[in-house]
Design a protein around this motif. Sequence first.
Motif, PDB file in Angstrom:
ATOM      1  N   ASP A  56       7.126  14.290  -5.684  1.00 43.46           N
ATOM      2  CA  ASP A  56       7.728  14.825  -7.138  1.00 43.46           C
ATOM      3  C   ASP A  56       8.174  13.542  -8.100  1.00 43.46           C
ATOM      4  OD1 ASP A  56       9.153  15.730  -9.167  1.00 43.46           O
ATOM      5  OD2 ASP A  56      10.159  17.275  -8.038  1.00 43.46           O
ATOM      6  N   ASP A  66      15.037  17.224 -19.104  1.00 45.51           N
ATOM      7  CA  ASP A  66      14.910  18.460 -18.487  1.00 45.51           C
ATOM      8  C   ASP A  66      15.460  19.676 -19.023  1.00 45.51           C
ATOM      9  OD1 ASP A  66      13.476  20.543 -16.906  1.00 45.51           O
ATOM     10  OD2 ASP A  66      14.116  19.561 -15.019  1.00 45.51           O
ATOM     11  N   ARG A 122       7.098  18.034 -16.118  1.00 43.96           N
ATOM     12  CA  ARG A 122       7.866  18.178 -15.125  1.00 43.96           C
ATOM     13  C   ARG A 122       7.365  17.685 -13.887  1.00 43.96           C
ATOM     14  NH1 ARG A 122      10.087  17.498 -11.172  1.00 43.96           N
ATOM     15  NH2 ARG A 122      12.146  18.211 -10.103  1.00 43.96           N
ATOM     16  N   HIS A 123       5.809  18.071 -13.597  1.00 40.68           N
ATOM     17  CA  HIS A 123       5.552  17.763 -12.273  1.00 40.68           C
ATOM     18  C   HIS A 123       4.526  16.847 -12.293  1.00 40.68           C
ATOM     19  CE1 HIS A 123       7.688  21.293 -10.484  1.00 40.68           C
ATOM     20  NE2 HIS A 123       7.042  22.104 -11.647  1.00 40.68           N
ATOM     21  N   GLY A 132       9.890  13.368 -10.484  1.00 41.54           N
ATOM     22  CA  GLY A 132      11.110  13.353 -11.090  1.00 41.54           C
ATOM     23  C   GLY A 132      11.357  13.697 -12.504  1.00 41.54           C
ATOM     24  N   ASP A 149      14.359  13.056 -15.963  1.00 42.33           N
ATOM     25  CA  ASP A 149      15.904  12.890 -16.300  1.00 42.33           C
ATOM     26  C   ASP A 149      16.374  14.142 -16.563  1.00 42.33           C
ATOM     27  OD1 ASP A 149      17.857  12.509 -18.156  1.00 42.33           O
ATOM     28  OD2 ASP A 149      17.195  10.700 -18.539  1.00 42.33           O
ATOM     29  N   ASP A 159       3.639  12.770 -14.060  1.00 42.79           N
ATOM     30  CA  ASP A 159       4.145  11.467 -14.793  1.00 42.79           C
ATOM     31  C   ASP A 159       2.822  10.851 -15.610  1.00 42.79           C
ATOM     32  OD1 ASP A 159       3.269   9.943 -12.585  1.00 42.79           O
ATOM     33  OD2 ASP A 159       5.241   9.046 -12.430  1.00 42.79           O
TER      34      ASP A 159
END
Length: 520
Positions: free
Chosen positions: A492, A500, A196-197, A494, A496, A199
Amino acid sequence: MDKDATITTETSAPRTGGRAGRQGSRTAQQAPRRPYINRRIGTFNILDEEGLSLIEANADRLLKEIGMEFHDDPEILDLFRNAGADVQGTRVRFEPGMCRKIIRATAPSQFKQHARNPANTVMIGGDNTVLCPSWGPPFVHDLDRGRRYATIGDFRDLVKIHHMIPHLHHSGGVVCEPVDLPANKRHLDMLYTHIRHSDRAFMGAFIGSKRAQDAVDMAKIVFGEEFVANNAVLYNVANTNAPLVLDANMSGSLKVYARNNQPVACTPWTLAGAMSPCTVAGTLAQVLAEALACLSLVQLINPGAPCLMGSFASTISMQSGAPTFGTPEAGKMVLACGQLARRVGVPFHTVGSLSASKLPDAQAEQEATWGILMSMFAGANVINHATGWLEGGLVTGFEKTIIDADLCGKVASLFEGIDLSVNAQAMEAIEAVGPGSHFLGSAHTQSNFLSAFYRSSSSDNNSFEQWNEDGRLDAAQRANRQWKRLLDDYQDPGLDPAIDEALQAFIAGRKASEPDQAYF
Protein backbone atom coordinates in the motif's frame (compact mmCIF):
# COMPACT_ATOMS: atom_id res chain seq x y z
CA MET A 1 -21.68 9.68 2.37
CA ASP A 2 -22.26 6.12 1.20
CA LYS A 3 -18.79 4.90 2.11
CA ASP A 4 -19.62 1.36 1.05
CA ALA A 5 -19.75 2.53 -2.54
CA THR A 6 -16.21 3.81 -2.35
CA ILE A 7 -14.46 1.61 0.17
CA THR A 8 -15.97 -1.80 -0.26
CA THR A 9 -14.56 -5.10 0.91
CA GLU A 10 -12.99 -6.92 -2.01
CA THR A 11 -14.24 -10.35 -2.97
CA SER A 12 -11.46 -12.12 -4.80
CA ALA A 13 -10.75 -15.61 -6.03
CA PRO A 14 -9.07 -17.92 -3.52
CA ARG A 15 -5.35 -17.35 -3.42
CA THR A 16 -3.08 -20.18 -4.41
CA GLY A 17 0.65 -20.17 -3.98
CA GLY A 18 3.06 -23.03 -4.25
CA ARG A 19 6.57 -22.99 -5.61
CA ALA A 20 5.54 -21.75 -9.05
CA GLY A 21 3.62 -18.85 -7.57
CA ARG A 22 6.49 -17.87 -5.28
CA GLN A 23 8.98 -18.09 -8.13
CA GLY A 24 6.80 -15.87 -10.32
CA SER A 25 6.49 -13.30 -7.57
CA ARG A 26 10.21 -13.24 -6.88
CA THR A 27 11.01 -12.87 -10.57
CA ALA A 28 8.64 -9.91 -10.90
CA GLN A 29 10.08 -8.21 -7.82
CA GLN A 30 13.62 -8.58 -9.10
CA ALA A 31 12.78 -6.77 -12.34
CA PRO A 32 14.06 -3.19 -12.54
CA ARG A 33 11.36 -0.60 -11.88
CA ARG A 34 11.72 2.46 -14.07
CA PRO A 35 9.26 5.34 -14.45
CA TYR A 36 9.18 5.00 -18.27
CA ILE A 37 11.13 3.54 -21.20
CA ASN A 38 13.87 5.58 -22.81
CA ARG A 39 14.10 4.09 -26.31
CA ARG A 40 17.61 3.64 -27.69
CA ILE A 41 16.47 1.90 -30.87
CA GLY A 42 15.40 4.10 -33.74
CA THR A 43 11.91 4.25 -35.19
CA PHE A 44 10.94 2.29 -38.29
CA ASN A 45 9.92 4.69 -41.04
CA ILE A 46 7.53 2.94 -43.40
CA LEU A 47 6.85 5.99 -45.59
CA ASP A 48 9.37 8.06 -47.53
CA GLU A 49 9.11 11.82 -47.98
CA GLU A 50 6.93 11.49 -51.06
CA GLY A 51 4.50 9.19 -49.24
CA LEU A 52 4.28 11.41 -46.16
CA SER A 53 3.68 14.51 -48.29
CA LEU A 54 0.93 12.69 -50.17
CA ILE A 55 -0.90 11.67 -46.98
CA GLU A 56 -0.57 15.21 -45.59
CA ALA A 57 -1.90 16.72 -48.81
CA ASN A 58 -4.84 14.32 -48.77
CA ALA A 59 -5.60 15.22 -45.14
CA ASP A 60 -5.57 18.91 -46.05
CA ARG A 61 -7.92 18.17 -48.94
CA LEU A 62 -10.35 16.39 -46.60
CA LEU A 63 -10.30 19.30 -44.15
CA LYS A 64 -10.87 21.89 -46.89
CA GLU A 65 -13.37 20.15 -49.16
CA ILE A 66 -15.31 17.98 -46.70
CA GLY A 67 -14.44 19.40 -43.29
CA MET A 68 -15.22 18.02 -39.87
CA GLU A 69 -18.36 18.28 -37.78
CA PHE A 70 -18.44 19.39 -34.14
CA HIS A 71 -21.81 18.54 -32.63
CA ASP A 72 -23.81 20.34 -29.93
CA ASP A 73 -21.09 22.81 -28.99
CA PRO A 74 -21.52 26.37 -30.37
CA GLU A 75 -18.47 27.60 -28.46
CA ILE A 76 -16.20 25.38 -30.54
CA LEU A 77 -17.75 26.69 -33.74
CA ASP A 78 -17.08 30.26 -32.59
CA LEU A 79 -13.46 29.42 -31.76
CA PHE A 80 -12.85 28.04 -35.23
CA ARG A 81 -14.78 30.86 -36.92
CA ASN A 82 -12.69 33.48 -35.10
CA ALA A 83 -9.52 31.66 -36.11
CA GLY A 84 -10.45 31.94 -39.78
CA ALA A 85 -12.09 28.60 -40.54
CA ASP A 86 -15.19 28.32 -42.73
CA VAL A 87 -18.08 27.35 -40.43
CA GLN A 88 -21.40 26.34 -41.94
CA GLY A 89 -23.81 24.89 -39.39
CA THR A 90 -21.85 22.25 -37.46
CA ARG A 91 -19.43 21.69 -40.36
CA VAL A 92 -16.00 23.32 -40.13
CA ARG A 93 -13.66 23.54 -43.11
CA PHE A 94 -10.01 24.53 -42.89
CA GLU A 95 -7.63 26.02 -45.41
CA PRO A 96 -4.62 23.79 -46.17
CA GLY A 97 -1.95 24.15 -43.49
CA MET A 98 -4.17 26.12 -41.11
CA CYS A 99 -4.44 23.45 -38.41
CA ARG A 100 -0.77 22.52 -38.62
CA LYS A 101 0.25 26.17 -38.26
CA ILE A 102 -1.89 26.62 -35.11
CA ILE A 103 -0.49 23.45 -33.54
CA ARG A 104 3.15 24.11 -34.32
CA ALA A 105 2.96 27.66 -32.98
CA THR A 106 2.23 26.70 -29.37
CA ALA A 107 1.91 22.93 -28.71
CA PRO A 108 4.78 21.50 -26.61
CA SER A 109 6.82 18.65 -28.07
CA GLN A 110 7.16 17.00 -24.67
CA PHE A 111 5.99 17.44 -21.09
CA LYS A 112 5.90 15.73 -17.70
CA GLN A 113 2.84 14.14 -16.18
CA HIS A 114 3.40 14.26 -12.45
CA ALA A 115 2.56 11.40 -10.12
CA ARG A 116 1.90 11.93 -6.42
CA ASN A 117 5.10 9.93 -5.89
CA PRO A 118 7.68 12.03 -7.77
CA ALA A 119 9.70 8.88 -8.53
CA ASN A 120 6.82 7.77 -10.76
CA THR A 121 6.48 11.02 -12.73
CA VAL A 122 6.59 10.27 -16.47
CA MET A 123 8.15 12.23 -19.32
CA ILE A 124 5.89 12.18 -22.38
CA GLY A 125 7.56 12.93 -25.71
CA GLY A 126 10.97 12.58 -27.29
CA ASP A 127 12.40 9.07 -27.14
CA ASN A 128 10.31 8.10 -24.11
CA THR A 129 7.49 5.56 -23.92
CA VAL A 130 4.92 5.21 -21.12
CA LEU A 131 3.00 1.93 -20.88
CA CYS A 132 -0.57 2.03 -19.55
CA PRO A 133 -2.93 -0.88 -18.77
CA SER A 134 -6.19 -1.81 -20.48
CA TRP A 135 -8.96 0.79 -20.67
CA GLY A 136 -12.73 0.47 -20.81
CA PRO A 137 -13.87 -3.20 -20.85
CA PRO A 138 -17.22 -3.87 -19.13
CA PHE A 139 -16.26 -7.51 -18.52
CA VAL A 140 -13.35 -9.20 -16.76
CA HIS A 141 -12.04 -12.75 -17.03
CA ASP A 142 -9.92 -15.05 -14.93
CA LEU A 143 -9.50 -18.81 -14.87
CA ASP A 144 -11.37 -19.22 -11.58
CA ARG A 145 -14.52 -17.21 -12.20
CA GLY A 146 -14.62 -17.00 -15.98
CA ARG A 147 -16.09 -14.10 -17.95
CA ARG A 148 -18.34 -11.81 -15.92
CA TYR A 149 -19.44 -8.21 -15.56
CA ALA A 150 -16.77 -6.16 -13.80
CA THR A 151 -17.28 -4.73 -10.31
CA ILE A 152 -15.53 -2.08 -8.24
CA GLY A 153 -13.82 -4.95 -6.42
CA ASP A 154 -12.34 -6.14 -9.73
CA PHE A 155 -11.35 -2.56 -10.51
CA ARG A 156 -9.56 -2.23 -7.19
CA ASP A 157 -7.78 -5.55 -7.60
CA LEU A 158 -6.54 -4.56 -11.06
CA VAL A 159 -5.24 -1.20 -9.83
CA LYS A 160 -3.32 -3.00 -7.09
CA ILE A 161 -1.94 -5.58 -9.50
CA HIS A 162 -0.86 -2.86 -11.94
CA HIS A 163 0.79 -0.98 -9.08
CA MET A 164 2.91 -4.07 -8.37
CA ILE A 165 3.96 -4.67 -11.99
CA PRO A 166 7.36 -3.06 -12.60
CA HIS A 167 6.94 -2.92 -16.38
CA LEU A 168 3.87 -0.67 -16.29
CA HIS A 169 4.44 3.06 -15.78
CA HIS A 170 0.92 4.42 -15.36
CA SER A 171 -2.13 3.49 -13.31
CA GLY A 172 -4.40 4.12 -16.31
CA GLY A 173 -8.08 4.99 -16.24
CA VAL A 174 -11.09 2.71 -16.64
CA VAL A 175 -9.11 -0.52 -16.24
CA CYS A 176 -12.52 -2.19 -16.26
CA GLU A 177 -16.02 -0.72 -16.09
CA PRO A 178 -17.48 -1.33 -12.58
CA VAL A 179 -21.06 -1.94 -13.63
CA ASP A 180 -22.22 -2.51 -10.04
CA LEU A 181 -22.04 1.28 -9.49
CA PRO A 182 -24.30 3.95 -10.99
CA ALA A 183 -23.06 4.89 -14.45
CA ASN A 184 -23.20 8.64 -13.77
CA LYS A 185 -21.16 8.40 -10.55
CA ARG A 186 -18.76 5.49 -10.90
CA HIS A 187 -16.02 7.76 -12.28
CA LEU A 188 -15.66 9.19 -8.76
CA ASP A 189 -14.96 5.76 -7.27
CA MET A 190 -12.57 4.90 -10.07
CA LEU A 191 -10.57 8.11 -9.65
CA TYR A 192 -10.44 7.60 -5.89
CA THR A 193 -9.20 4.04 -6.36
CA HIS A 194 -6.31 5.18 -8.54
CA ILE A 195 -5.36 7.89 -6.07
CA ARG A 196 -5.71 5.74 -2.95
CA HIS A 197 -4.22 2.43 -4.13
CA SER A 198 -1.46 3.59 -6.48
CA ASP A 199 1.01 6.46 -6.46
CA ARG A 200 1.58 6.47 -10.21
CA ALA A 201 0.22 8.95 -12.74
CA PHE A 202 -3.39 8.30 -13.73
CA MET A 203 -6.03 9.30 -16.25
CA GLY A 204 -9.01 11.57 -15.75
CA ALA A 205 -12.63 10.89 -16.66
CA PHE A 206 -13.12 11.00 -20.42
CA ILE A 207 -16.85 11.42 -21.06
CA GLY A 208 -18.41 14.86 -20.66
CA SER A 209 -17.40 18.15 -19.10
CA LYS A 210 -18.94 17.44 -15.69
CA ARG A 211 -16.96 14.25 -15.13
CA ALA A 212 -13.79 15.88 -16.44
CA GLN A 213 -14.25 18.75 -13.99
CA ASP A 214 -14.68 16.23 -11.16
CA ALA A 215 -11.30 14.74 -12.10
CA VAL A 216 -9.66 18.18 -12.12
CA ASP A 217 -11.21 19.07 -8.76
CA MET A 218 -10.03 15.79 -7.21
CA ALA A 219 -6.55 16.35 -8.63
CA LYS A 220 -6.49 19.77 -6.97
CA ILE A 221 -7.22 18.12 -3.62
CA VAL A 222 -4.29 15.74 -4.13
CA PHE A 223 -1.70 18.09 -5.68
CA GLY A 224 -2.89 21.58 -4.74
CA GLU A 225 -4.68 24.10 -6.93
CA GLU A 226 -1.61 26.10 -7.91
CA PHE A 227 0.38 22.98 -8.84
CA VAL A 228 -2.42 21.67 -11.06
CA ALA A 229 -2.71 25.05 -12.79
CA ASN A 230 0.94 24.86 -13.85
CA ASN A 231 1.61 21.14 -14.24
CA ALA A 232 0.13 18.11 -15.97
CA VAL A 233 -1.24 15.66 -13.39
CA LEU A 234 -4.06 14.04 -15.39
CA TYR A 235 -4.25 12.44 -18.82
CA ASN A 236 -7.23 12.52 -21.17
CA VAL A 237 -8.09 10.86 -24.46
CA ALA A 238 -10.59 12.53 -26.80
CA ASN A 239 -11.82 10.04 -29.40
CA THR A 240 -13.43 11.22 -32.60
CA ASN A 241 -16.58 9.59 -33.93
CA ALA A 242 -15.07 8.55 -37.22
CA PRO A 243 -15.55 9.55 -39.89
CA LEU A 244 -14.94 13.25 -39.25
CA VAL A 245 -17.13 13.99 -36.21
CA LEU A 246 -16.38 15.09 -32.64
CA ASP A 247 -19.37 14.86 -30.31
CA ALA A 248 -20.16 17.02 -27.28
CA ASN A 249 -19.20 14.36 -24.73
CA MET A 250 -15.67 14.19 -26.10
CA SER A 251 -15.35 17.91 -26.83
CA GLY A 252 -16.73 18.70 -23.38
CA SER A 253 -13.97 16.84 -21.58
CA LEU A 254 -11.37 18.09 -24.08
CA LYS A 255 -12.27 21.70 -23.26
CA VAL A 256 -12.10 21.17 -19.48
CA TYR A 257 -8.68 19.52 -19.62
CA ALA A 258 -7.26 22.00 -22.14
CA ARG A 259 -8.41 24.99 -20.06
CA ASN A 260 -6.83 23.45 -16.97
CA ASN A 261 -3.52 22.83 -18.78
CA GLN A 262 -3.96 19.04 -18.67
CA PRO A 263 -2.89 16.89 -21.64
CA VAL A 264 -5.35 15.66 -24.25
CA ALA A 265 -4.55 12.82 -26.66
CA CYS A 266 -6.62 13.64 -29.76
CA THR A 267 -7.30 10.14 -31.01
CA PRO A 268 -9.35 9.15 -34.05
CA TRP A 269 -10.89 5.73 -33.32
CA THR A 270 -11.08 3.90 -36.62
CA LEU A 271 -11.70 0.38 -37.83
CA ALA A 272 -10.67 0.39 -41.48
CA GLY A 273 -13.46 -0.83 -43.71
CA ALA A 274 -16.15 0.44 -41.34
CA MET A 275 -15.21 3.82 -39.84
CA SER A 276 -12.55 4.68 -42.42
CA PRO A 277 -11.68 3.42 -45.92
CA CYS A 278 -10.59 -0.20 -46.28
CA THR A 279 -7.16 0.95 -47.46
CA VAL A 280 -4.20 1.99 -45.34
CA ALA A 281 -3.54 5.20 -47.29
CA GLY A 282 -7.16 6.32 -47.11
CA THR A 283 -7.38 5.62 -43.39
CA LEU A 284 -4.14 7.51 -42.74
CA ALA A 285 -5.44 10.64 -44.48
CA GLN A 286 -8.66 10.53 -42.47
CA VAL A 287 -6.86 9.89 -39.15
CA LEU A 288 -4.47 12.78 -39.76
CA ALA A 289 -7.29 15.14 -40.75
CA GLU A 290 -9.34 14.36 -37.63
CA ALA A 291 -6.29 14.60 -35.36
CA LEU A 292 -5.18 17.94 -36.82
CA ALA A 293 -8.63 19.48 -36.33
CA CYS A 294 -8.81 18.37 -32.69
CA LEU A 295 -5.22 19.31 -31.87
CA SER A 296 -5.78 22.79 -33.25
CA LEU A 297 -8.91 23.05 -31.08
CA VAL A 298 -6.84 22.33 -27.96
CA GLN A 299 -4.41 25.11 -28.88
CA LEU A 300 -7.19 27.59 -29.67
CA ILE A 301 -8.72 26.93 -26.24
CA ASN A 302 -5.42 27.29 -24.39
CA PRO A 303 -2.25 27.98 -26.40
CA GLY A 304 0.56 25.88 -25.00
CA ALA A 305 -1.66 23.23 -23.41
CA PRO A 306 -0.05 19.77 -23.74
CA CYS A 307 -1.58 17.54 -26.38
CA LEU A 308 -0.77 14.38 -28.31
CA MET A 309 -1.67 13.07 -31.74
CA GLY A 310 -3.40 9.77 -31.14
CA SER A 311 -4.26 6.83 -33.34
CA PHE A 312 -6.43 3.80 -32.64
CA ALA A 313 -6.52 2.26 -36.10
CA SER A 314 -7.18 -1.39 -36.81
CA THR A 315 -9.13 -3.50 -39.27
CA ILE A 316 -12.30 -5.56 -39.54
CA SER A 317 -13.08 -9.03 -40.83
CA MET A 318 -14.49 -8.63 -44.31
CA GLN A 319 -16.48 -11.81 -43.69
CA SER A 320 -18.21 -10.89 -40.40
CA GLY A 321 -17.49 -7.20 -39.80
CA ALA A 322 -15.91 -8.02 -36.43
CA PRO A 323 -12.82 -6.04 -35.33
CA THR A 324 -9.49 -7.74 -36.01
CA PHE A 325 -6.15 -7.01 -34.35
CA GLY A 326 -2.52 -7.89 -34.89
CA THR A 327 -2.94 -7.53 -38.64
CA PRO A 328 -0.28 -6.39 -41.12
CA GLU A 329 -2.45 -3.42 -42.08
CA ALA A 330 -2.77 -2.28 -38.46
CA GLY A 331 1.02 -2.44 -38.20
CA LYS A 332 1.43 -0.30 -41.30
CA MET A 333 -1.04 2.26 -39.97
CA VAL A 334 0.62 2.71 -36.59
CA LEU A 335 4.10 2.98 -38.08
CA ALA A 336 2.94 5.67 -40.50
CA CYS A 337 0.97 7.53 -37.82
CA GLY A 338 4.12 7.71 -35.71
CA GLN A 339 5.91 9.42 -38.58
CA LEU A 340 3.02 11.81 -39.17
CA ALA A 341 2.90 12.78 -35.48
CA ARG A 342 6.61 13.57 -35.44
CA ARG A 343 6.10 15.88 -38.42
CA VAL A 344 3.27 17.65 -36.61
CA GLY A 345 5.66 18.12 -33.67
CA VAL A 346 3.61 16.65 -30.82
CA PRO A 347 3.97 13.39 -28.84
CA PHE A 348 2.32 10.25 -30.22
CA HIS A 349 -0.38 8.25 -28.39
CA THR A 350 -1.50 4.82 -29.56
CA VAL A 351 -2.47 1.32 -28.41
CA GLY A 352 -0.59 -1.86 -27.63
CA SER A 353 -1.43 -5.46 -26.74
CA LEU A 354 -4.83 -5.73 -28.42
CA SER A 355 -6.50 -9.04 -29.19
CA ALA A 356 -9.80 -10.44 -30.39
CA SER A 357 -9.14 -13.72 -28.58
CA LYS A 358 -11.55 -14.79 -25.85
CA LEU A 359 -8.86 -16.41 -23.69
CA PRO A 360 -5.20 -15.76 -22.81
CA ASP A 361 -4.06 -18.20 -25.49
CA ALA A 362 -1.66 -18.31 -28.43
CA GLN A 363 -3.86 -16.02 -30.55
CA ALA A 364 -4.02 -13.47 -27.75
CA GLU A 365 -0.27 -13.24 -27.36
CA GLN A 366 0.52 -13.39 -31.07
CA GLU A 367 -1.75 -10.40 -31.64
CA ALA A 368 -0.52 -8.62 -28.50
CA THR A 369 3.13 -9.07 -29.43
CA TRP A 370 2.55 -7.74 -32.94
CA GLY A 371 0.62 -4.74 -31.66
CA ILE A 372 3.01 -3.55 -28.98
CA LEU A 373 6.13 -4.09 -31.09
CA MET A 374 4.66 -2.09 -33.99
CA SER A 375 3.74 0.72 -31.58
CA MET A 376 7.22 0.76 -30.09
CA PHE A 377 8.86 0.87 -33.52
CA ALA A 378 6.42 3.65 -34.41
CA GLY A 379 8.00 5.74 -31.63
CA ALA A 380 4.87 5.84 -29.47
CA ASN A 381 5.22 8.06 -26.42
CA VAL A 382 2.16 6.68 -24.64
CA ILE A 383 0.80 3.19 -25.29
CA ASN A 384 -2.65 2.53 -23.89
CA HIS A 385 -3.96 -1.06 -23.53
CA ALA A 386 -0.43 -2.41 -23.00
CA THR A 387 -1.83 -5.18 -20.78
CA GLY A 388 -5.01 -7.17 -20.31
CA TRP A 389 -7.07 -6.58 -23.48
CA LEU A 390 -9.22 -9.50 -24.69
CA GLU A 391 -12.25 -9.98 -26.95
CA GLY A 392 -11.74 -6.79 -28.92
CA GLY A 393 -11.82 -4.59 -25.82
CA LEU A 394 -14.87 -6.12 -24.13
CA VAL A 395 -12.80 -7.93 -21.51
CA THR A 396 -9.87 -7.22 -19.20
CA GLY A 397 -8.17 -10.52 -18.46
CA PHE A 398 -6.35 -11.05 -15.17
CA GLU A 399 -4.09 -13.75 -16.60
CA LYS A 400 -3.56 -11.83 -19.83
CA THR A 401 -2.53 -8.82 -17.74
CA ILE A 402 0.30 -10.88 -16.26
CA ILE A 403 1.41 -12.42 -19.56
CA ASP A 404 1.27 -9.04 -21.30
CA ALA A 405 3.25 -7.48 -18.45
CA ASP A 406 6.02 -9.97 -19.14
CA LEU A 407 5.86 -8.96 -22.80
CA CYS A 408 6.16 -5.31 -21.75
CA GLY A 409 9.30 -6.20 -19.80
CA LYS A 410 10.85 -7.87 -22.82
CA VAL A 411 9.99 -4.90 -25.03
CA ALA A 412 11.51 -2.49 -22.52
CA SER A 413 14.70 -4.56 -22.37
CA LEU A 414 14.93 -4.73 -26.18
CA PHE A 415 14.52 -0.98 -26.60
CA GLU A 416 17.26 -0.25 -24.08
CA GLY A 417 19.59 -1.20 -26.93
CA ILE A 418 23.00 -2.80 -26.55
CA ASP A 419 25.13 -2.04 -23.50
CA LEU A 420 28.59 -0.99 -24.70
CA SER A 421 30.14 -0.34 -21.31
CA VAL A 422 33.56 -1.76 -20.44
CA ASN A 423 31.87 -4.46 -18.35
CA ALA A 424 29.56 -5.39 -21.24
CA GLN A 425 32.43 -5.59 -23.74
CA ALA A 426 33.84 -8.36 -21.47
CA MET A 427 37.30 -8.29 -23.05
CA GLU A 428 39.07 -9.18 -19.80
CA ALA A 429 36.60 -12.03 -19.24
CA ILE A 430 37.31 -13.49 -22.69
CA GLU A 431 41.04 -13.19 -22.03
CA ALA A 432 40.71 -14.86 -18.61
CA VAL A 433 38.70 -17.83 -19.90
CA GLY A 434 40.77 -18.35 -23.03
CA PRO A 435 40.28 -20.83 -25.86
CA GLY A 436 38.43 -24.11 -25.31
CA SER A 437 36.99 -23.39 -21.84
CA HIS A 438 33.59 -22.00 -20.81
CA PHE A 439 32.13 -18.98 -19.05
CA LEU A 440 29.72 -20.72 -16.65
CA GLY A 441 31.95 -20.34 -13.62
CA SER A 442 33.92 -17.30 -14.67
CA ALA A 443 34.19 -14.28 -12.38
CA HIS A 444 32.47 -12.13 -15.01
CA THR A 445 29.47 -14.46 -15.25
CA GLN A 446 29.24 -14.73 -11.47
CA SER A 447 29.19 -10.96 -11.06
CA ASN A 448 26.63 -10.38 -13.82
CA PHE A 449 24.30 -13.38 -13.74
CA LEU A 450 21.44 -11.62 -11.95
CA SER A 451 21.18 -8.83 -14.53
CA ALA A 452 22.76 -10.25 -17.70
CA PHE A 453 19.53 -11.42 -19.34
CA TYR A 454 15.88 -10.53 -19.09
CA ARG A 455 14.20 -12.93 -16.66
CA SER A 456 10.69 -13.84 -17.77
CA SER A 457 7.99 -13.78 -15.11
CA SER A 458 5.59 -16.04 -17.01
CA SER A 459 7.68 -18.54 -19.00
CA ASP A 460 8.74 -21.98 -17.80
CA ASN A 461 12.27 -22.89 -18.83
CA ASN A 462 12.71 -25.95 -16.62
CA SER A 463 13.11 -29.54 -17.77
CA PHE A 464 10.05 -31.61 -18.61
CA GLU A 465 10.51 -33.53 -15.38
CA GLN A 466 10.61 -30.37 -13.26
CA TRP A 467 7.61 -28.88 -15.11
CA ASN A 468 5.71 -32.13 -14.58
CA GLU A 469 6.54 -32.16 -10.87
CA ASP A 470 5.42 -28.54 -10.49
CA GLY A 471 1.92 -29.33 -11.76
CA ARG A 472 2.16 -29.28 -15.59
CA LEU A 473 0.98 -25.67 -15.67
CA ASP A 474 0.60 -23.74 -18.91
CA ALA A 475 1.29 -20.00 -19.19
CA ALA A 476 -2.23 -18.96 -18.22
CA GLN A 477 -2.23 -21.20 -15.15
CA ARG A 478 1.11 -19.81 -14.05
CA ALA A 479 -0.22 -16.28 -14.60
CA ASN A 480 -3.26 -17.16 -12.49
CA ARG A 481 -0.99 -17.94 -9.56
CA GLN A 482 1.07 -14.85 -10.14
CA TRP A 483 -1.72 -12.23 -10.11
CA LYS A 484 -2.98 -13.72 -6.86
CA ARG A 485 0.54 -13.55 -5.41
CA LEU A 486 0.83 -9.90 -6.49
CA LEU A 487 -2.40 -9.12 -4.63
CA ASP A 488 -1.12 -10.96 -1.56
CA ASP A 489 2.16 -9.05 -1.76
CA TYR A 490 0.55 -5.69 -2.57
CA GLN A 491 2.37 -2.81 -0.90
CA ASP A 492 0.00 0.00 0.00
CA PRO A 493 1.55 3.33 -1.03
CA GLY A 494 -0.55 5.12 1.59
CA LEU A 495 -2.26 8.49 1.35
CA ASP A 496 -2.17 11.53 3.59
CA PRO A 497 -5.23 11.15 5.88
CA ALA A 498 -6.20 14.80 5.38
CA ILE A 499 -6.18 14.37 1.59
CA ASP A 500 -8.09 11.11 1.91
CA GLU A 501 -10.73 12.76 4.07
CA ALA A 502 -11.06 15.71 1.67
CA LEU A 503 -11.44 13.37 -1.31
CA GLN A 504 -14.13 11.35 0.40
CA ALA A 505 -16.01 14.50 1.39
CA PHE A 506 -15.88 15.75 -2.20
CA ILE A 507 -17.13 12.40 -3.51
CA ALA A 508 -19.95 12.35 -0.97
CA GLY A 509 -21.07 15.81 -2.00
CA ARG A 510 -21.01 15.03 -5.69
CA LYS A 511 -22.93 11.78 -5.23
CA ALA A 512 -25.58 13.52 -3.17
CA SER A 513 -26.02 16.25 -5.77
CA GLU A 514 -27.84 14.11 -8.33
CA PRO A 515 -29.83 10.86 -8.48
CA ASP A 516 -28.27 7.59 -9.57
CA GLN A 517 -28.52 6.79 -13.26
CA ALA A 518 -27.85 3.56 -15.12
CA TYR A 519 -26.60 5.50 -18.14
CA PHE A 520 -24.07 8.23 -18.87
